[in-house]
Write an enzyme that holds these catalytic residues in place. Structure first.
Site, PDB file in Angstrom:
ATOM      1  N   ASP A 251       0.842  -1.195   0.000  1.00  0.00           N
ATOM      2  CA  ASP A 251       0.000   0.000   0.000  1.00  0.00           C
ATOM      3  C   ASP A 251       0.883   1.253   0.000  1.00  0.00           C
ATOM      4  O   ASP A 251       1.933   1.290   0.647  1.00  0.00           O
ATOM      5  CB  ASP A 251      -0.903  -0.027   1.237  1.00  0.00           C
ATOM      6  CG  ASP A 251      -2.038   0.966   1.147  1.00  0.00           C
ATOM      7  OD1 ASP A 251      -2.814   0.874   0.184  1.00  0.00           O
ATOM      8  OD2 ASP A 251      -2.154   1.825   2.043  1.00  0.00           O
TER       9      ASP A 251
ATOM     10  N   GLU B 150       0.792  -0.564  -5.139  1.00  0.00           N
ATOM     11  CA  GLU B 150      -0.347   0.374  -5.111  1.00  0.00           C
ATOM     12  C   GLU B 150       0.232   1.759  -5.396  1.00  0.00           C
ATOM     13  O   GLU B 150       0.775   2.414  -4.509  1.00  0.00           O
ATOM     14  CB  GLU B 150      -1.035   0.312  -3.745  1.00  0.00           C
ATOM     15  CG  GLU B 150      -2.345   1.102  -3.684  1.00  0.00           C
ATOM     16  CD  GLU B 150      -2.153   2.566  -3.339  1.00  0.00           C
ATOM     17  OE1 GLU B 150      -2.238   3.396  -4.288  1.00  0.00           O
ATOM     18  OE2 GLU B 150      -1.909   2.875  -2.174  1.00  0.00           O
TER      19      GLU B 150
ATOM     20  N   ASP C  38     -11.233   1.562  -0.372  1.00  0.00           N
ATOM     21  CA  ASP C  38     -11.488   2.973  -0.053  1.00  0.00           C
ATOM     22  C   ASP C  38     -12.560   3.591  -0.938  1.00  0.00           C
ATOM     23  O   ASP C  38     -12.914   4.760  -0.746  1.00  0.00           O
ATOM     24  CB  ASP C  38     -10.194   3.786  -0.199  1.00  0.00           C
ATOM     25  CG  ASP C  38      -9.230   3.570   0.950  1.00  0.00           C
ATOM     26  OD1 ASP C  38      -9.692   3.215   2.052  1.00  0.00           O
ATOM     27  OD2 ASP C  38      -8.013   3.758   0.755  1.00  0.00           O
TER      28      ASP C  38
END
Length: 498
Positions: free
Chosen positions: A297, A344, A397
């Site tokens: 991430d 990501e 998200d």
């Protein structure tokens, strides 16, 4: 060495917490094995999960107490009943949820530790060779994490920065004192981690036997109140009182005039490089044992990171700083062996990051919910994709696809309908079209959230960034997946060669 590209395939993003189970939250029990079976039937190759670490205030898996420990909530109670450590009557004497389709973290916090404590008291695990081997294998983090967790309880859940100075600064005499004082509590947490890893490893083994690979997700940054920062303050940008000097976030953009101040302590990359990235090597090797593929991430932060003065209330005063880039990537590759990485790379586009992605061979991400702003050169539109990417409908998200389409204005939906070649498509038909667009694309991997397979509305959204209280709660109901859902995914995999 450049990472080999992934084969053409598809997968589902489904957090462990969102699985059905009788006890308030998804676990590593029967319903997890059933989910693997559904993935096999649907011709999927990947099951992507969110971070598995223990969570605290806010319940976010991206703000864990540890980079290495597992979430006690995921330990399956029925398996402990089968081992004779609990009785069904005792477990069912607790109330586990208020609404079947949502996690109630307040109830779990009250009940789960009591039940696991009872199982611990009934267990003779410490005498087993399997437990001794587990402790030996996890020695580099296990005892420190369990001491940290025991101290958290002893000091009534305040942050480690507020503990008494001797243990806050990990003076040797204090570590010895609290290790002895809290030895029973430490032993309990070691038992819970033993059960977590034993159950997870069996579930992963079952998935792999059925040719399903697990994509694990790791946050780049650690929470300030974590065992990792307490145990290794020297690798973070902290002052002499162990307070952060600079913190993580992202700069102002079209979505926020003040940017986002996340508050995580930043790494001291100079110190880490001198230590040959030892902590990161351990973390990535550990993740490679947990998962088949690792998604990092906020990958951008490894090459360029946004540094905000800790005293600032927002992100407007931050500055971009250089990260280690390929130096760290090479250490990661050496640590994970043949396991592969997904980067990501969403957010602001930085040339240096694109160069690192190209040199490493890591696939970046594209998200269909970002595609339809009217800009025909939008990198998230499928005709602008390259093969070496992972394409998502939306991430944890984002809103669900049904929620996303429902929230658009008629002229925005007009462009999407034209793009899909169906001027009168309903919201549910648009979801079907989006699946088809992704599966038909050149992207090597396509991943959709389980909520989008089920066409769940905004009530199924996992997280609204910068908000608290209602996130990470959605759960799939038992038998909610029907034969039509499975057949639709099977068909798409077949017709588009995935």
């Amino acid at each position: 060495m450049k990472q080999k590209e992934f084969d053409r395939s598809a997968g589902i993003l489904m957090p462990i917490s969102s699985l059905p189970s009788p006890y308030g939250i998804g676990t590593f029990g029967k319903d997890a094995y059933d989910f693997v079976d559904r993935l096999v039937e649907a011709r999927q190759k990947y099951w992507q999960v969110l971070p598995l670490g223990p969570t605290g205030f806010g319940d976010s898996p991206y703000a864990s107490f540890s980079a290495f420990a597992g979430n006690p909530y995921f330990v399956d109670l029925d398996m402990l009943i089968e081992e004779g450590l609990l009785t069904k009557e005792y477990v069912e004497s607790f109330r586990w949820n208020m609404e079947e389709g949502y996690v109630d973290y307040g109830l779990l916090h009250e009940s789960r530790s009591k039940v696991l404590q009872k199982a611990f008291e009934n267990s003779k695990h410490q005498e087993t060779e399997e437990y001794q081997e587990f402790v030996k294998e996890q020695e580099f983090w296990l005892k420190d994490y369990c001491l940290y967790t025991a101290c958290k309880k002893h000091f009534e859940d305040i942050t480690w920065q507020e503990w008494e100075d001797d243990i806050k600064f990990r003076k040797e005499s204090a570590v010895e004192h609290y290790s002895l004082l809290l030895k029973d509590e430490i032993a309990f947490h070691m038992f819970v981690q033993f059960k977590f890893y034993r159950q997870w490893n069996k579930l992963k083994e079952y998935a792999n036997e059925n040719k399903i690979e697990i994509i694990g997700d790791i946050p780049i940054y650690m929470a300030m109140d974590s065992a990792d920062v307490w145990q290794n303050p020297q690798i973070f940008q902290l002052d002499k009182d162990l307070n952060p000097k600079k913190v993580a976030g992202v700069p102002p953009d079209a979505f926020s005039e003040t940017g986002q101040r996340w508050g995580n302590p930043l790494y001291d990359w100079t110190r880490l490089e001198k230590e040959d990235f030892g902590w990161w090597r351990k973390r990535m090797k550990h993740s490679a044992n947990l998962y088949d593929v690792i998604r990092i991430d906020h990958f951008i932060g490894m090459t360029k990171y946004y540094s905000i003065p800790a005293e600032d209330e927002d992100a407007t005063g931050g500055k971009w700083k250089d990260g280690p880039g390929m130096k760290l990537i090479r250490a990661i590759n050496e640590s994970v062996g043949e396991k592969r990485i997904i980067a990501e790379d969403l957010g602001v586009k930085i040339p240096e990051v694109e160069e690192v992605l190209k040199e490493s061979g890591y696939p970046g991400m594209k998200v269909l919910e970002f595609a339809f702003d009217g800009n025909r050169k939008n990198e998230h539109l499928p005709y602008n994709w390259d093969a070496n990417i992972v394409a998502y409908g939306g991430t944890h998200d984002n809103d669900t696809l049904v929620g996303y389409f429902t929230g658009l204005q008629w002229w925005e939906l007009g462009y999407i309908r034209e793009y899909m070649g169906n001027k009168h498509a309903s919201i549910e038909e648009l979801v079907d079209h989006l699946f088809r667009e992704a599966y038909a694309s050149v992207a090597n991997i396509v991943i959709f959230q389980m909520q989008d397979v089920l066409k769940v509305g905004s009530l199924g959204r996992m997280n609204i960034p910068s908000s608290m209280g209602t996130n990470w709660r959605w759960r799939m109901l038992k038998n909610q997946v029907d034969a039509k859902d499975i057949e639709r995914l099977r068909y798409l995999c077949d017709i588009y060669g995935r």
